[in-house]
Design a protein around this motif. Structure first.
Motif, PDB file in Angstrom:
ATOM      1  N   GLU A  11     136.236 -19.262 -10.312  1.00  0.00           N
ATOM      2  CA  GLU A  11     135.980 -19.381  -8.835  1.00  0.00           C
ATOM      3  C   GLU A  11     135.626 -20.915  -8.587  1.00  0.00           C
ATOM      4  O   GLU A  11     134.325 -20.809  -8.109  1.00  0.00           O
ATOM      5  N   THR A  12     136.222 -21.612  -8.412  1.00  0.00           N
ATOM      6  CA  THR A  12     135.750 -23.076  -8.330  1.00  0.00           C
ATOM      7  C   THR A  12     135.761 -23.776  -6.847  1.00  0.00           C
ATOM      8  O   THR A  12     135.139 -24.886  -6.546  1.00  0.00           O
ATOM      9  N   SER A  13     136.867 -23.169  -6.008  1.00  0.00           N
ATOM     10  CA  SER A  13     136.986 -23.673  -4.865  1.00  0.00           C
ATOM     11  C   SER A  13     135.964 -23.363  -3.744  1.00  0.00           C
ATOM     12  O   SER A  13     135.527 -22.510  -3.710  1.00  0.00           O
ATOM     13  N   ARG A  15     136.421 -23.227  -0.736  1.00  0.00           N
ATOM     14  CA  ARG A  15     137.084 -22.423   0.205  1.00  0.00           C
ATOM     15  C   ARG A  15     137.344 -21.282  -0.246  1.00  0.00           C
ATOM     16  O   ARG A  15     137.546 -20.119   0.669  1.00  0.00           O
ATOM     17  N   TYR A  16     136.635 -20.756  -1.295  1.00  0.00           N
ATOM     18  CA  TYR A  16     136.942 -19.135  -1.957  1.00  0.00           C
ATOM     19  C   TYR A  16     135.881 -18.474  -0.901  1.00  0.00           C
ATOM     20  O   TYR A  16     134.971 -18.569  -0.776  1.00  0.00           O
ATOM     21  N   ASP A  17     136.464 -17.357  -0.734  1.00  0.00           N
ATOM     22  CA  ASP A  17     135.994 -16.320   0.149  1.00  0.00           C
ATOM     23  C   ASP A  17     134.573 -15.837  -0.448  1.00  0.00           C
ATOM     24  O   ASP A  17     133.743 -15.450   0.497  1.00  0.00           O
ATOM     25  N   TRP A  19     131.949 -17.148  -1.298  1.00  0.00           N
ATOM     26  CA  TRP A  19     130.741 -17.978  -1.074  1.00  0.00           C
ATOM     27  C   TRP A  19     130.410 -17.570   0.479  1.00  0.00           C
ATOM     28  O   TRP A  19     129.193 -17.758   0.943  1.00  0.00           O
ATOM     29  N   TRP A 138     133.031 -10.319  -6.539  1.00  0.00           N
ATOM     30  CA  TRP A 138     133.667 -11.531  -6.133  1.00  0.00           C
ATOM     31  C   TRP A 138     133.634 -12.594  -7.254  1.00  0.00           C
ATOM     32  O   TRP A 138     134.534 -13.615  -6.983  1.00  0.00           O
ATOM     33  N   PHE A 139     132.696 -12.351  -8.208  1.00  0.00           N
ATOM     34  CA  PHE A 139     132.441 -13.579  -9.014  1.00  0.00           C
ATOM     35  C   PHE A 139     132.419 -13.120 -10.280  1.00  0.00           C
ATOM     36  O   PHE A 139     131.956 -12.071 -10.593  1.00  0.00           O
ATOM     37  N   PRO A 201     138.238  -9.120  -3.954  1.00  0.00           N
ATOM     38  CA  PRO A 201     139.535  -9.352  -4.649  1.00  0.00           C
ATOM     39  C   PRO A 201     139.855  -8.588  -6.168  1.00  0.00           C
ATOM     40  O   PRO A 201     138.919  -7.989  -6.515  1.00  0.00           O
TER      41      PRO A 201
END
Length: 416
Positions: A11-13, A15-17, A19, A138-139, A201
């Motif tokens: 999960e590097t973006s 814009r990932y939800d 965060w 999420w992570f 997710p």
């Protein structure tokens, strides 16, 4: 339970939800620790001042709160799986608001204990178990960073929460201040949770995503294996002992400093302690993945013991402030490190259950901290005896945490 057999997603973006969930958990921790953890030191001092109740009586109410909460925290993972993180968070906020109002209205000891029963439900829905399990949905790969960032809200709850609560008490009185705190919490948190906390997710591993295959161990199996694992036992016992000392000290800190440097400076000292907790956690976040996390824990325990020695023996204003800052430097990391050690050393599919379990074990143990410190204070007439006991526990924990008891994970940076 070996984490080396499983590869987590990336999960590097930015814009990932997920965060946004970190931000929600930051706010959740702010209120959870502000009213449920750091607020206890204010409640002890105010209830003593208003009603003249013994420190041991009020502190045993705090112990009752932690014990009741521990019974609930152990099953947070299952609650999230059954009802979803959104519903569990809202339930936690609602019950904590009821608890805050009830504490402010307490006129008899039994009413304080009733309020602490509500507070236990609120704590389970806003504290470490809820936050780590939610972020685990999420992570995977960035879980350690996400947890570290979110738990800065715990420190912010002390930085802003204690001074604002003391200020509000001076303006509204204790009952009015607690009502105001409850209203602000509900008005802010419920809309934020409803807007941002949606469906996790499908790849989440902590509480049953795609990686939770048919052969994944059940929560009962995970707990049974954990109690036979030396690595888990040393982590849980070491942090239980040091949190016993830490919670006992922090809950009584304002009462101790009040007679030494005054109420206003005592509140500043608590704020400084929690500010340093943020500094310590942020600085550690840059290097913790490359460090031996058990050794980092041991050094943190020893630093707190040194701070306590200064608090007991030096009554200079600046020295006490410096000692509180030193103590606080590791406070934030002591609620982050257990989850990071579990993340590194155990199967990610066990993460949610193990973190809930270790949180419950720690809470059952440190639940007695405020009561024992208050009892020893009443018996001895000062805080020297209980604080020296806390020093002993910190040093024992520093030894225990270095006993790993399992082959090094080849993916563990500390093993190389």
């Amino acid at each position: 339970m070996d984490a080396s057999t499983y590869t987590t997603p990336d999960e590097t973006s930015l814009r990932y939800d997920g965060w946004r969930i970190v931000l929600v958990c930051f706010l959740l921790a702010t209120f959870g620790w502000g009213l449920g953890f750091y607020g206890q030191s204010v409640y002890v001092a105010e209830l003593q001042r208003l009603h003249g109740w013994p420190a041991s009586l009020i502190s045993l109410g705090t112990t009752f709160f932690y014990l009741s909460g521990a019974a609930l925290v152990a099953f947070v993972s299952e609650a999230i799986r059954a009802f979803g993180p959104r519903n569990c968070m809202i339930a936690g906020i609602g019950t904590m608001a009821i608890a805050a109002v009830t504490i402010g209205q307490a006129r008899e000891p039994w009413q304080l204990y009733l309020a602490n029963a509500f507070l236990a439900f609120g704590w389970a829905g806003t504290s470490l178990g809820m936050i780590t399990n939610t972020l685990g949905l999420w992570f995977d790969k960035k879980r350690g960073m996400a947890i570290s960032l979110a738990l800065n809200g715990a420190s912010f709850g002390g930085i802003a929460g204690v001074p604002l609560l003391v200020l509000a008490i001076g303006y509204f009185g204790f009952p009015g201040a607690m009502i105001a705190a409850a209203v602000v919490m509900v008005a802010l948190m419920v809309p934020v949770i409803l807007i941002y906390v949606g469906r996790p997710p499908g790849h989440a591993s902590a509480n049953g995503g795609a990686v939770s295959a048919a052969d994944a161990p059940s929560p009962i199996q995970i707990r049974a294996r954990a109690f036979r694992d030396i690595g888990f036992l040393t982590v849980s016992s070491a942090f239980a002992l040091v949190l016993f000392a830490q919670v006992g000290f922090i809950v009584h800190l304002i009462s101790f400093l009040d007679s030494v440097i005054g109420r206003e400076r005592a509140a500043i000292a608590v704020a400084l302690l929690t500010a340093m907790a943020v500094v310590g956690r942020v600085l550690f976040s840059f290097v913790i993945d490359q460090m031996n996390q058990r050794l980092a824990s041991a050094l943190s325990f020893v630093s707190q013991a040194v701070a306590l020695v200064i608090v007991i023996n030096v009554h200079n204003d600046y020295a006490l402030m410096a000692a509180c800052a030193l103590f606080g430097f590791s406070v934030g990391n002591l609620i982050t490190l257990p989850a990071l050690i579990v993340q590194r050393e155990f199967d990610p599919r066990s993460f949610g259950v193990l973190v809930s379990l270790i949180t419950a074990i720690n809470q059952i143990t440190y639940a007695f901290g405020p009561g024992v410190v208050g009892l020893l204070r009443d018996m001895s007439g000062s805080y020297s005896l209980p604080f020296y006991g806390c020093i002993g526990l910190e040093l024992i924990a520093a030894v225990l945490i270095m006993i790993r008891g399992r082959p090094a994970n080849p993916r563990d940076p500390a093993a190389s």
